[in-house]
Design a protein around this motif. Structure first.
Motif, PDB file in Angstrom:
ATOM      1  N   UNK A 145       7.425 -12.661 -10.975  1.00 26.94           N
ATOM      2  CA  UNK A 145       6.431 -12.099 -10.345  1.00 26.94           C
ATOM      3  C   UNK A 145       6.722 -10.507 -10.003  1.00 26.94           C
ATOM      4  N   UNK A 146       5.542  -9.919  -9.711  1.00 27.86           N
ATOM      5  CA  UNK A 146       5.484  -8.553  -9.190  1.00 27.86           C
ATOM      6  C   UNK A 146       4.375  -8.296  -8.232  1.00 27.86           C
ATOM      7  N   UNK A 147       4.783  -7.977  -7.202  1.00 27.09           N
ATOM      8  CA  UNK A 147       3.708  -7.735  -5.828  1.00 27.09           C
ATOM      9  C   UNK A 147       3.173  -6.400  -5.734  1.00 27.09           C
ATOM     10  N   UNK A 148       1.928  -6.205  -5.868  1.00 26.71           N
ATOM     11  CA  UNK A 148       1.250  -4.902  -5.750  1.00 26.71           C
ATOM     12  C   UNK A 148       0.437  -4.882  -4.479  1.00 26.71           C
ATOM     13  N   UNK A 149       0.861  -3.978  -3.484  1.00 22.82           N
ATOM     14  CA  UNK A 149       0.227  -3.513  -2.234  1.00 22.82           C
ATOM     15  C   UNK A 149      -0.602  -2.270  -2.476  1.00 22.82           C
ATOM     16  N   UNK A 150      -1.801  -2.769  -2.312  1.00 20.41           N
ATOM     17  CA  UNK A 150      -2.812  -1.596  -2.247  1.00 20.41           C
ATOM     18  C   UNK A 150      -2.686  -0.767  -0.897  1.00 20.41           C
ATOM     19  N   UNK A 151      -3.136   0.655  -1.078  1.00 18.03           N
ATOM     20  CA  UNK A 151      -3.097   1.246   0.255  1.00 18.03           C
ATOM     21  C   UNK A 151      -3.857   0.763   1.381  1.00 18.03           C
ATOM     22  N   UNK A 152      -3.965   1.453   2.448  1.00 19.74           N
ATOM     23  CA  UNK A 152      -4.637   0.989   3.396  1.00 19.74           C
ATOM     24  C   UNK A 152      -6.131   0.651   3.330  1.00 19.74           C
ATOM     25  N   UNK A 153      -6.685   1.537   2.446  1.00 16.71           N
ATOM     26  CA  UNK A 153      -8.260   1.316   2.251  1.00 16.71           C
ATOM     27  C   UNK A 153      -8.333   1.181   0.499  1.00 16.71           C
ATOM     28  N   UNK A 154      -9.149   0.165   0.269  1.00 16.63           N
ATOM     29  CA  UNK A 154      -9.433  -0.344  -0.967  1.00 16.63           C
ATOM     30  C   UNK A 154     -10.894  -0.746  -1.052  1.00 16.63           C
ATOM     31  N   UNK A 155     -11.733   0.248  -1.762  1.00 18.35           N
ATOM     32  CA  UNK A 155     -12.968   0.020  -1.693  1.00 18.35           C
ATOM     33  C   UNK A 155     -13.707   0.248  -3.127  1.00 18.35           C
ATOM     34  N   UNK A 156     -14.814  -0.324  -3.449  1.00 19.70           N
ATOM     35  CA  UNK A 156     -15.451   0.221  -4.776  1.00 19.70           C
ATOM     36  C   UNK A 156     -15.437   1.613  -4.880  1.00 19.70           C
ATOM     37  N   UNK A 157     -15.489   2.031  -5.860  1.00 16.53           N
ATOM     38  CA  UNK A 157     -15.705   3.451  -6.250  1.00 16.53           C
ATOM     39  C   UNK A 157     -15.696   3.882  -7.645  1.00 16.53           C
ATOM     40  N   UNK A 158     -15.198   5.070  -7.987  1.00 12.96           N
ATOM     41  CA  UNK A 158     -15.176   5.691  -9.240  1.00 12.96           C
ATOM     42  C   UNK A 158     -13.892   5.349  -9.781  1.00 12.96           C
TER      43      UNK A 158
END
Length: 206
Positions: A145-158
């Motif tokens: 496995x590999x675990x990807x932590x997004x940043x604090x804010x993840x929103x739909x965008x471009x």
């Protein structure tokens, strides 16, 4: 590459599907509700509950990599450990990328992001805590496995196609913000599947 995406109808999962297709990969899109007809010839849409290890093992039988992009419903955050364990059990022998949360990352101010109100306001604490538990469950599992932590804010965008990659400390911009679009998170996911890095836990951001 043949890739299964669990949680394929969600914000992150749907964008991983789109990104993988744009690069010529074949996708098995796993969703919990009754699946619609596939809108793309390179997508197999199947119904599946990740906690049904037997069924999911069959679904994953013909794929090379699995992306887990599930998110617990509000109030069900205590299910994440069992869910990710089931995913890893069902994916035995496959590379698994878990799209998790920012909670277990290190904060620039010291300690963990989950304990830093600059990144995790009180109303987000339950889901941030769940991501910490989720990573611990991965760390206790022998799967690939590999675990990807997004940043604090993840929103739909471009989709810009550009991002920075880090390890276990949250990435911030010059103004102190920590964010990425769901589209560029998907770019990072497929990049990792195509060219695996050496880190079992990493993050991305602008």
């Amino acid at each position: 590459m043949k890739i299964a995406v669990v949680g394929a109808s969600g914000m992150a999962g749907s964008r991983v599907v789109a990104e993988a297709l744009s690069r010529g990969h074949h996708v098995t899109a796993v969703i919990r509700r009754t699946p619609p007809a596939s809108p793309h010839p390179a997508v197999d849409v199947v119904r599946g509950d990740v906690t049904d290890v037997g069924h999911m093992s069959t679904v994953f039988g013909g794929v090379e990599a699995v992306v887990g992009a599930t998110r617990p419903a509000p109030g069900a955050e205590d299910t994440v450990a069992a869910t990710v364990r089931a995913l890893l059990d069902a994916s035995a022998g496959k590379r698994v990328l878990v799209v998790g949360g920012a909670g277990p990352l290190r904060s620039p101010s010291g300690g963990l992001v989950i304990d830093d109100p600059a990144f995790v306001p009180p109303e987000w604490r339950s889901i941030a805590s769940a991501s910490t538990t989720q990573l611990q469950a991965c760390e206790a599992h022998s799967g690939d496995w590999v675990y990807l932590s997004p940043p604090a804010m993840l929103e739909p965008g471009v989709r810009t196609g550009a991002y920075r990659r880090g390890t276990t400390t949250i990435l911030t911009a010059a103004d102190g913000s920590s964010r990425i679009s769901a589209e560029d998170l998907a770019v990072a996911v497929v990049d990792e599947l195509e060219n695996p890095g050496r880190d079992r836990h990493f993050t991305v951001g602008y």
